[in-house]
Write an enzyme that holds these catalytic residues in place. Sequence first.
Site, short mmCIF file in Angstrom:
data_model
loop_
_atom_site.label_atom_id
_atom_site.label_comp_id
_atom_site.label_asym_id
_atom_site.label_seq_id
_atom_site.Cartn_x
_atom_site.Cartn_y
_atom_site.Cartn_z
N SER A 126 0.79 -1.23 0.00
CA SER A 126 0.00 0.00 0.00
C SER A 126 0.83 1.28 0.00
O SER A 126 0.33 2.33 -0.36
CB SER A 126 -0.96 -0.01 1.18
OG SER A 126 -0.24 -0.20 2.38
N HIS B 118 -5.65 -4.36 -1.57
CA HIS B 118 -5.55 -3.29 -2.58
C HIS B 118 -5.58 -3.82 -4.01
O HIS B 118 -5.52 -3.04 -4.95
CB HIS B 118 -4.27 -2.47 -2.38
CG HIS B 118 -4.36 -1.48 -1.27
ND1 HIS B 118 -4.92 -0.25 -1.40
CD2 HIS B 118 -3.95 -1.56 0.03
CE1 HIS B 118 -4.86 0.40 -0.26
NE2 HIS B 118 -4.26 -0.38 0.63
N LYS C 65 -12.26 -1.33 -0.13
CA LYS C 65 -11.36 -0.53 -0.97
C LYS C 65 -11.91 -0.46 -2.39
O LYS C 65 -12.87 0.26 -2.63
CB LYS C 65 -9.95 -1.08 -0.86
CG LYS C 65 -9.48 -0.87 0.58
CD LYS C 65 -8.12 -1.37 0.92
CE LYS C 65 -7.86 -1.09 2.40
NZ LYS C 65 -6.66 -1.70 2.90
C1 LIG Z 1 -6.47 -2.01 4.16
C2 LIG Z 1 -5.72 -3.22 4.41
C3 LIG Z 1 -6.13 -4.11 5.38
C4 LIG Z 1 -7.32 -3.83 6.27
O1 LIG Z 1 -8.52 -3.98 5.58
P1 LIG Z 1 -9.86 -3.37 6.21
O2 LIG Z 1 -10.96 -4.08 5.49
O3 LIG Z 1 -9.82 -1.92 5.95
O4 LIG Z 1 -9.80 -3.69 7.65
C5 LIG Z 1 -5.44 -5.29 5.53
N1 LIG Z 1 -4.37 -5.57 4.75
C6 LIG Z 1 -3.94 -4.72 3.80
C7 LIG Z 1 -2.78 -5.10 2.95
C8 LIG Z 1 -4.60 -3.53 3.59
O5 LIG Z 1 -4.17 -2.69 2.66
#
Ligand SMILES: *Cc1c(COP(=O)(O)O)cnc(C)c1O
Length: 395
Positions: free
Chosen positions: A184, A212, A242
């Site tokens: 990310s 992502h 996301k």
């Molecule tokens: C955003 C993210 C999470 C968390 O996901 P949520 O559904 O927002 O709790 C976990 N792992 C990665 C790699 C992320 O980018």
Amino acid sequence: MKRDPEAFLKDDMTELRKNNLEWIIRYLEGGSKPHCIVNGKEVLMLNTNNYLGLATHPKIIQASIDATKKYGAGAGAVPVIAGSFDLTREFQEKFAKYKEVEASLLCQTGFAVNSGLIPMLVGKPDIVVSDELNHGSIIDGVRLSGAKRVIYKHRDISDLEKQLKEAEKGGARRICIITDGVFSMDGDMAPLDKIVNVAEDFGAMIFVDDCHGEGVLGDGKGIVAHFNLQGKVHVEGGSMSKGFGVFGGTVAGSKDLIEFCTNKSRTYLLSTAHPPGVVAANIASIEVVENEPQHVKAVWEHTNYFKKEVQSMGYDTGRSETPIIPLIIGDPGKAQELARILFEEENIYGTPIVFPMVARELSRIRVQMNALLTKEDLNMALGSIEKVGKKLDII
Ligand SMILES: *Cc1c(COP(=O)(O)O)cnc(C)c1O
């Protein structure tokens, strides 16, 4: 002297502020869209994970309203007791089909998937081999597991192989390789095809966190589809929050995996299920991605255009291969100054990312593309990013 039980709260915050690490929350006064009102002013939002713009898609909003009217506002219980609806079953069947796996599970969040499932997949007698830049929720999940953690250099297959050989010598009960699909902070991808090859030699389980990648890679299906590895990755963790624009965590894989997760993941067992409106919106979101390919196409067109333009201005976009585009500045003060001027003077909302999220000398602004941006929006943003970048001697 009598102890002040709360003194550390202020002390810790003073320390954070001194190091410029305090998060100042800005409040959106309306939907999450490229043109949105933040703290009372209209800005161009370049920092949301809502890549396809589906958070405000009319069909998805309608699905949420309809289900809320029919089923109510809250789920009332954890999924295994009385918090699962026919909608939940429908989502899980649809999502499994979409991901081309046997079964899937709708969990509370992506974070909850990692913190609840990883400690059940591995324990003390096992070894986790983890990419050095994995998400914090993976790190927490591995810590909770009590398994031995071995870090391999970021995306480095020969280092991964070396660590696997060591792990095998150590006589671990299970070996599990865990990686983010898309990282990310840099927007680069795990070399999942090579990881699958190496893992097979060692009988290692592969856990990929595709938060992502879903909605973005592989026509929206995620990193496994991107590399044509269906059936070869044991655990896919993901998020509906996301690219899909709604909310929730997901696990996708074999029937055995999903039964195991349903009965063992502690966050799944002990935390309340999603409101029915959220589940219905998640179903609608998959339908939209399947039936309206223009959203995935648009986010990639914007990504390619924007990246090419900022690179030709002289910005360093690092290893970006996705709609996450870092503008790597180096100096943390300068990165924060660039973000501040862009927000205050140019009405552009990008996120400054500094230590401890990235190494100090790799401070940056992270920009994320969105399907709902227009060419005019992109050109406006590019003009401002060039102007302020020159003013601050960055380019
Ligand atoms: C955003 C993210 C999470 C968390 O996901 P949520 O559904 O927002 O709790 C976990 N792992 C990665 C790699 C992320 O980018």
